[in-house]
Scaffold this motif. Sequence first.
Motif, short mmCIF file in Angstrom:
data_model
loop_
_atom_site.label_atom_id
_atom_site.label_comp_id
_atom_site.label_asym_id
_atom_site.label_seq_id
_atom_site.Cartn_x
_atom_site.Cartn_y
_atom_site.Cartn_z
N GLN A 116 -74.57 -90.61 -9.09
CA GLN A 116 -73.19 -90.87 -9.05
C GLN A 116 -72.95 -92.25 -8.44
N LYS A 176 -75.03 -80.63 -11.50
CA LYS A 176 -76.10 -80.45 -10.35
C LYS A 176 -76.64 -78.99 -10.65
N THR A 201 -67.35 -86.98 -12.41
CA THR A 201 -67.13 -85.81 -11.34
C THR A 201 -68.05 -84.87 -11.33
N ASN A 202 -68.47 -84.67 -10.13
CA ASN A 202 -69.62 -83.71 -9.70
C ASN A 202 -69.15 -82.23 -10.21
N TYR A 203 -70.01 -81.40 -10.96
CA TYR A 203 -70.05 -80.21 -11.41
C TYR A 203 -71.16 -79.56 -10.87
N SER A 204 -70.87 -78.34 -10.38
CA SER A 204 -71.79 -77.39 -9.60
C SER A 204 -72.54 -76.53 -10.93
N TYR A 216 -69.10 -85.96 -16.41
CA TYR A 216 -69.70 -84.94 -15.32
C TYR A 216 -70.94 -85.42 -15.12
N VAL A 217 -71.18 -85.06 -14.09
CA VAL A 217 -72.55 -85.06 -13.52
C VAL A 217 -72.63 -83.68 -12.89
N ASN A 251 -77.24 -87.78 -4.59
CA ASN A 251 -76.16 -88.30 -5.21
C ASN A 251 -76.46 -89.60 -5.61
N ASP A 262 -76.63 -78.60 -4.62
CA ASP A 262 -76.88 -79.60 -3.90
C ASP A 262 -76.94 -79.41 -2.52
#
Length: 113
Positions: free
Chosen positions: A64, A97, A75-78, A94-95, A61, A101
């Motif tokens: 972020q 992944k 915002t973390n996005y999968s 958005y970030v 992370n 993770d």
Amino acid sequence: AKACFEKDDYPGVFEGAKAALGSKQLLELLRNTLKPSTQGKMYDILAKWPVPVYMTTNYDNELQAHLSHLGLFYTNYSNSRDHMQQLAADSSGYVVKLHGDLTSEEGLILTSG
């Protein structure tokens, strides 16, 4: 796992480690191990670029954290189908992944399975 390592088959190596340790312990071990050992400048540089959506294969992370340090909240996005379907040409903040993770096995691309 040793034979996989010698063939550079890292997904196979992690599959062997998962079989030996169990999923939960493998993820805990990786979370504790895959931490930056020094303060590099690469994340500082990346965080300052005007990128609306970061797509990363990194499990950590750090991106972020550097964005937050600059007052930029992403915002973390999968890599889930729902999250990927929400991305559009005008998306921002958005970030993503792409390989998941280390918080759970859901969406995690690490082993041969």
